[in-house]
Design an enzyme around this catalytic site. Structure first.
Site, PDB file in Angstrom:
ATOM      1  N   VAL A 232       0.831  -1.202   0.000  1.00 11.11           N
ATOM      2  CA  VAL A 232       0.000   0.000   0.000  1.00 11.11           C
ATOM      3  C   VAL A 232       0.862   1.247   0.000  1.00 11.11           C
ATOM      4  O   VAL A 232       1.786   1.377   0.807  1.00 11.11           O
ATOM      5  CB  VAL A 232      -0.928   0.000   1.233  1.00 11.11           C
ATOM      6  CG1 VAL A 232      -1.723   1.291   1.300  1.00 11.11           C
ATOM      7  CG2 VAL A 232      -1.866  -1.197   1.210  1.00 11.11           C
ATOM      8  N   SER A 233       0.576   2.180  -0.909  1.00  3.29           N
ATOM      9  CA  SER A 233       1.273   3.458  -0.998  1.00  3.29           C
ATOM     10  C   SER A 233       2.776   3.224  -1.182  1.00  3.29           C
ATOM     11  O   SER A 233       3.190   2.609  -2.167  1.00  3.29           O
ATOM     12  CB  SER A 233       0.960   4.306   0.238  1.00  3.29           C
ATOM     13  OG  SER A 233       1.423   5.625   0.071  1.00  3.29           O
TER      14      SER A 233
END
Length: 416
Positions: A232-233
């Site tokens: 994520v990210s």
């Protein structure tokens, strides 16, 4: 997608908190009532008002638990977790309020799991003389046990996320409903390892993920031939990096893509960014200091960078960011790889997703989320249902197929 504030950082963090309504981690009315009390760019008010909301919601959870309303309590505890995490966000790393606020976010999350009777085990993974904390979620078998080997999703956070937050951001309830086991854990530069042990970030995350996979291979609930990474990210760099150097990864999702951190950071002003690489350190640091004084966004980014990377100056940060690139190693990734991107992502441009897919080669596919879908911001926080359905549809198909035959995604912008 603008929600309330002119400040990009304040507005995105508002949308981020609101996104967790999808998995019962927030309520729109509570979020909007909170931000309505916060002056734009006022970080002190941000802390005070989100803490106020978190305390009120936690108190409601305690009251519900006292009279046996466990589901009501569980939902409220999880909303309180999100609000405490959000309250902590803009505090300076050395602010004395940060540790207790973080601890409340973690404890309310765990209280929510307990009240909702979510199947979870708190786990630790050996790491260079210490351990990394995590959670293992396993759906129960038909007879109430949880011993059948399951395809397993390992979720990696990024620059500022907590393992507890990933429960909502990665849609753990949806993964469990589809039969996946899920691991959430924190590595150096994240969550408890950063706050409690002072472990700062490192670019070679195969050495972080490797010990996690070692432990999972020993678990009877885990099908060790069907382990996927979802990054994520900033985890959109960490997960593909691990996949490039560890052949045990059966599939990888970059949610969102982040394969070249310096180029992503330089996107707004590429010529200036390149010029700053050759400028004297003193000049780079003076300009950065000016930005920190005049912009809450720049101030938070620099403060968090010092903390996460263990550096002191903007000039050091420039050099550090260049270490986080997969340009030379992306071709090593031989597992099916799904690259997610958003048209309006204010952290990383869509063009880098195209480049990354090309670098990985035929095992990679992409999905670009459009403005009209409400999912075009970073990590699709405007439409987590669409994002998590896309991820778990693809993983279901991919992990059921051979490693050389990635699943497909529906993407009208690419024809994939």
């Amino acid at each position: 997608m603008r929600v309330h504030f002119r400040s990009t950082a304040f507005d995105y963090q508002t949308l981020r908190a609101m996104a967790y309504t999808t998995f019962d981690g927030a309520e729109v009315g509570e979020v909007l009532a909170t931000v309505d009390r916060i002056p734009d760019g006022d970080a002190e008010s941000w802390y005070e008002e989100w803490s106020r909301t978190a305390t009120l919601v936690e108190r409601a959870a305690d009251d519900a638990l006292d009279v046996g309303r466990s589901r009501t309590a569980g939902h409220a505890f999880h909303r309180a977790h999100t609000y405490y995490r959000t309250a902590e966000f803009f505090l300076d790393p050395d602010d004395e309020r940060r540790p207790p606020t973080y601890e409340r976010s973690r404890e309310t999350f765990r209280a929510g799991l307990n009240a909702l009777d979510v199947p979870v085990e708190r786990v630790t993974f050996p790491y260079e003389g210490t351990t990394l904390p995590g959670y293992l979620f396993v759906p129960s078998d038909g007879d109430g046990s949880a011993t059948t080997p399951r395809p397993t999703v390992v979720c990696l956070g990024g620059f500022d996320s907590l393992a507890e937050e990933l429960y909502f951001l990665c849609g753990v309830p949806e993964a469990l409903a589809r039969g996946f086991a899920v691991v959430l854990f924190e590595g150096p530069g994240q969550g408890a390892p950063l706050r409690e042990d002072g472990l700062t970030a490192r670019p070679d995350w195969e050495h972080v993920v490797g010990p996690v996979l070692d432990e999972l291979e020993r678990r009877e609930e885990v099908d060790d031939e069907r382990i996927a990474l979802v990054g994520v990210s900033f985890g959109g760099y960490y997960a593909p990096r691990a996949a490039a150097f560890d052949g045990r990864v059966a599939a990888c999702v970059a949610f969102d893509h982040m394969h070249d951190l310096w180029r992503a950071s330089a996107d707004d002003a590429p010529r200036l960014a390149r010029a700053m690489l050759y400028a004297p350190d003193a000049l780079v640091n003076r300009l950065a200091a000016l930005g920190e004084r005049t912009s809450v966004d720049a101030g938070w980014l620099m403060a968090n960078s010092r903390w996460v990377f263990g550096i002191d100056t903007a000039a050091e940060l420039q050099r550090t960011l260049r270490e986080y690139s997969l340009t030379a190693d992306a071709r090593r990734i031989d597992c099916p790889t799904l690259v997610l991107a958003g048209e309006d992502d204010h952290f990383v441009p869509v063009g880098l997703a195209d480049e990354f897919v090309e670098l990985v080669g035929e095992t990679a596919v992409r999905r670009v989320f459009r403005t009209e879908e409400g999912a075009a911001e970073h990590c699709q926080v405007g439409n987590l249902t669409l994002a998590t359905d896309t991820i778990y549809d693809w993983l279901t198909e991919t992990l059921a197929a051979s490693r050389s035959s990635p699943g497909t995604v529906s993407d009208s912008t690419t024809g994939v």
